[in-house]
Design an enzyme around this catalytic site. Structure first.
Site, PDB file in Angstrom:
ATOM      1  N   CYS A  74     -31.233  35.187  14.271  1.00 24.54           N
ATOM      2  CA  CYS A  74     -31.221  33.804  14.741  1.00 24.54           C
ATOM      3  C   CYS A  74     -32.485  33.055  14.293  1.00 24.54           C
ATOM      4  O   CYS A  74     -32.538  32.583  13.173  1.00 24.54           O
ATOM      5  CB  CYS A  74     -31.005  33.780  16.247  1.00 24.54           C
ATOM      6  SG  CYS A  74     -30.225  32.258  16.783  1.00 24.54           S
TER       7      CYS A  74
ATOM      8  N   HIS B 145     -26.320  37.050  17.050  1.00 26.38           N
ATOM      9  CA  HIS B 145     -27.081  38.103  17.746  1.00 26.38           C
ATOM     10  C   HIS B 145     -26.276  39.404  17.762  1.00 26.38           C
ATOM     11  O   HIS B 145     -25.547  39.674  18.733  1.00 26.38           O
ATOM     12  CB  HIS B 145     -27.374  37.668  19.187  1.00 26.38           C
ATOM     13  CG  HIS B 145     -28.371  36.558  19.280  1.00 26.38           C
ATOM     14  ND1 HIS B 145     -29.717  36.778  19.441  1.00 26.38           N
ATOM     15  CD2 HIS B 145     -28.214  35.225  19.207  1.00 26.38           C
ATOM     16  CE1 HIS B 145     -30.353  35.625  19.477  1.00 26.38           C
ATOM     17  NE2 HIS B 145     -29.461  34.658  19.335  1.00 26.38           N
TER      18      HIS B 145
ATOM     19  N   GLU C 238     -27.153  42.309  18.367  1.00 31.99           N
ATOM     20  CA  GLU C 238     -27.568  43.251  19.429  1.00 31.99           C
ATOM     21  C   GLU C 238     -26.672  43.141  20.664  1.00 31.99           C
ATOM     22  O   GLU C 238     -26.563  44.079  21.441  1.00 31.99           O
ATOM     23  CB  GLU C 238     -29.046  43.012  19.806  1.00 31.99           C
ATOM     24  CG  GLU C 238     -29.376  41.740  20.584  1.00 31.99           C
ATOM     25  CD  GLU C 238     -29.597  40.508  19.701  1.00 31.99           C
ATOM     26  OE1 GLU C 238     -29.097  40.491  18.557  1.00 31.99           O
ATOM     27  OE2 GLU C 238     -30.250  39.550  20.169  1.00 31.99           O
TER      28      GLU C 238
HETATM   29  N1  GLN Z   1     -34.389  28.120  18.478  1.00 33.35           N
HETATM   30  C1  GLN Z   1     -33.369  28.354  17.494  1.00 33.35           C
HETATM   31  C2  GLN Z   1     -32.138  27.521  17.760  1.00 33.35           C
HETATM   32  O1  GLN Z   1     -31.949  27.039  18.851  1.00 33.35           O
HETATM   33  C3  GLN Z   1     -32.998  29.805  17.437  1.00 33.35           C
HETATM   34  C4  GLN Z   1     -32.310  30.283  18.677  1.00 33.35           C
HETATM   35  C5  GLN Z   1     -32.304  31.764  18.810  1.00 33.35           C
HETATM   36  O2  GLN Z   1     -33.066  32.442  18.143  1.00 33.35           O
HETATM   37  N2  GLN Z   1     -31.478  32.276  19.689  1.00 33.35           N
HETATM   38  O3  GLN Z   1     -31.336  27.335  16.894  1.00 33.35           O
END
Ligand code: GLN
Length: 572
Positions: free
Chosen positions: A387, A513, A515
């Site tokens: 992310c 994600h 995970e």
């Molecule tokens: N802050 C970034 C976004 O909102 C990444 C979010 C995250 O890593 N879950 O896109």
């Protein structure tokens, strides 16, 4: 007919009620029963999505896009269930629902009260989907918080009423309590547990079983003593001693007969298998506790590293994949803000066989994270970006390789002249923070022949998301021309989902994600690939002086923590 197990906690928080609930789920599934697990949290946030990870640990995202308590992650990892929005209720969500009904006029002029309106709403949340052909045999309901908290009273009142309404053959109360070891006395003390059970009784709940969290297994004498003072039969007083791996807990309970006690009390003998099938679980656990392979070091570079609960699913996914490869896992938590320059970064990340940048929000620590990414990219260290880890890798690449000056994410610098990462189109005018991110499982199409496709052994995958920003497609051509490959794309929206660097041994990042879907018996393919790449890197470095000088893997702790012989485990 669904039976209900209610799990409460006493004395102090953080005793592992979530893992205990998940372990009971694991055991009952191993007896062939169909289960589901719900978490009721007494706080007033509608969901934990707006809370800082420092406050409440990780926010676990379900397939249907609910932002939930991290215990739901344990439920999925220990069982075969798929959590949804229906599996996590907070007091805030219950009250919101009651107040919305009141505003609509649903209560027809009545005075709205905690009993019966709030408690009825809680009971409806517990009872939802417990009838019909797909209803579970057992619904496990974990009540968040600790007995004595004001906020949890309506929840406890609701489950008290359920016992009255459904009877003892359909409801089973488990109370997790604490039996502290007092070093000066050399004894485990039962008083806090006695007091906690008394508090529970004061509100009308009599526990059917006690799980006693302690540093060591309780002796039979201590169990009898707890039984005598709490009026819980001694065969229903269980040790929940510290163990090196949380995945051992179902086995600890099984060895003491917890599953059988539940099955007997709830009269589930007809549906349950006579033997508990935990063979594959036990094999995986053995590879966690006593792996025979090498020790690899994974550096996790983030900004919430002081509170390990912020990265719960991430840690567990690494544990699952290391176990799958029979490797010792050494996680090095690196505070991103400490990586202030190349020299410090080199020193700090030198021993790492793989570098992982997890999700994150806000600007703090992002320059340090980009130093870590530059290090991984330039020194051919396997890199997994998740992310924010994808977004910052794109910015680092654009700055260093494409020489695009002043580029950034508009999350970090609102008016950056080159927003390589920008707000998702759908969210441009959305100011509200709660529940407004791109959340939940979405499909992702992988490029044939890419490393990503090889890792997943598929061209179409589905992973869970939680983000507000995306890679800006206006910069795609420029970065691609410089060697970055965009290997995962959302088939519905064209959003960039995965990137990789073909010139690097293993540099992969994803917008989702992975995970969140990893389970002990079904580790994430992406984490498996990363751990294997880190092991390869380890082996390649073995030929160099640097790796040879590394300390040998630390011996693994024995599977069960034994009491030191000199201490008495009973009160005098
Ligand atoms: N802050 C970034 C976004 O909102 C990444 C979010 C995250 O890593 N879950 O896109």
């Amino acid at each position: 007919m669904t039976k209900f197990i209610f799990i409460t906690g006493g004395v102090v928080s953080s005793l592992g009620k979530g893992v205990a609930s998940a372990s009971i789920g694991c055991l009952l599934e191993a007896r062939g029963l169909r289960i589901d697990v719900r978490k009721l949290d007494p706080y007033l946030n509608v969901d934990p999505g707006t809370m800082s990870p420092f406050q409440h640990g990780e926010c676990f995202v379900t397939n249907d896009g609910a932002e939930t308590d991290l215990d739901l992650g344990h439920y999925e990892r220990f069982t075969s269930t798929h959590m949804t929005r229906a599996n996590n209720w907070t007091a805030g969500r219950i009250y919101l629902s009651v107040i919305e009904k009141e505003r609509r006029g649903d209560y027809l002029g009545k005075t709205i009260q905690t009993i019966p309106h709030v408690t009825d709403e809680i009971k409806a949340a517990i009872l939802a989907d417990t009838t019909g052909p797909s209803a579970p045999d057992v619904m496990i309901v974990e009540i968040g918080g600790t007995i004595g908290d004001i906020e949890s009273l309506p929840f406890l009142e609701a489950i008290r009423q359920m016992r009255l309404e459904l009877g003892p053959q359909q409801t089973f109360f488990v109370h997790l309590s604490y039996v502290p070891y007092i070093a000066s006395a050399g004894e485990l003390k039962t008083k806090p547990t006695q007091a906690s059970v008394r508090d529970l009784r004061n509100i009308g709940i009599t526990p059917d079983a006690l799980l006693c969290r302690a540093n060591w297994p309780l002796s039979p004498d201590l169990r009898s003593k707890i039984s005598l003072f709490t009026n819980v039969p001694s065969n229903a007083v269980f040790s929940a001693q510290d163990v090196p791996s949380i995945y051992r807990i179902p086995l600890i309970f099984k060895d003491q007969g917890l599953d059988q006690l539940i099955i007997d009390n709830l009269q589930l003998q007809g549906q349950a298998a006579t033997v508990t099938d935990l063979d594959t679980w036990q094999e995986a656990l053995h590879r966690i506790e006593q792996p025979t392979g090498d020790q690899i070091q994974i550096a996790i570079v983030g900004k919430y590293v002081e509170l390990k609960d912020s990265y719960k699913s991430l840690t567990e996914a690494l544990i699952h994949s290391a176990a799958a490869s029979n490797l010792h896992l050494d996680i090095d938590w690196v505070e991103a803000e400490h990586l202030t320059n190349d020299h410090v970064t080199l020193q700090r990340l030198g021993p790492a066989d793989g570098i992982l940048v997890p999700g994150g929000f806000g600007s703090r620590g992002t320059e340090g994270i980009m130093n870590a990414i530059a290090y991984a990219r330039e020194l051919n260290t396997p890199y997994l970006g998740i992310c924010y880890g994808l977004q910052l890798a794109c910015i680092e690449f654009a700055r260093t390789i494409c020489e695009i000056e002043n580029c950034n994410s508009s999350e970090i610098e609102a008016n950056t002249p080159n927003p390589i990462i920008c707000k998702l189109q759908d969210l441009i005018n959305v100011e509200q923070l709660g529940g407004t991110m791109r959340l939940g499982a979405y499909p992702c199409r992988l490029t044939p022949g890419s490393l990503a496709a090889q890792i997943y052994n598929s061209l179409e995958i589905s992973e869970r998301h939680r983000h507000r920003y995306e890679f800006n497609p206006a910069y795609k051509e420029k970065l691609a021309a410089a060697g970055l490959r965009f290997t995962g794309v959302s088939p519905d929206t064209g959003l960039i989902e995965m990137i990789e660097l073909p010139s690097h041994p293993w540099f992969v990042a994803c917008q989702f994600h992975p995970e969140l879907k990893s389970r002990l018996l079904q580790p994430s393919p992406l984490f498996n690939g990363f751990v294997q790449a880190a092991h390869k890197h380890y082996n390649e470095r073995l030929s160099t002086q640097e790796a040879k000088q590394r300390p040998a893997p630390s011996p693994q702790p024995p599977p069960v923590v034994e009491a030191p012989p000199q201490i008495a485990l009973q009160e005098s």
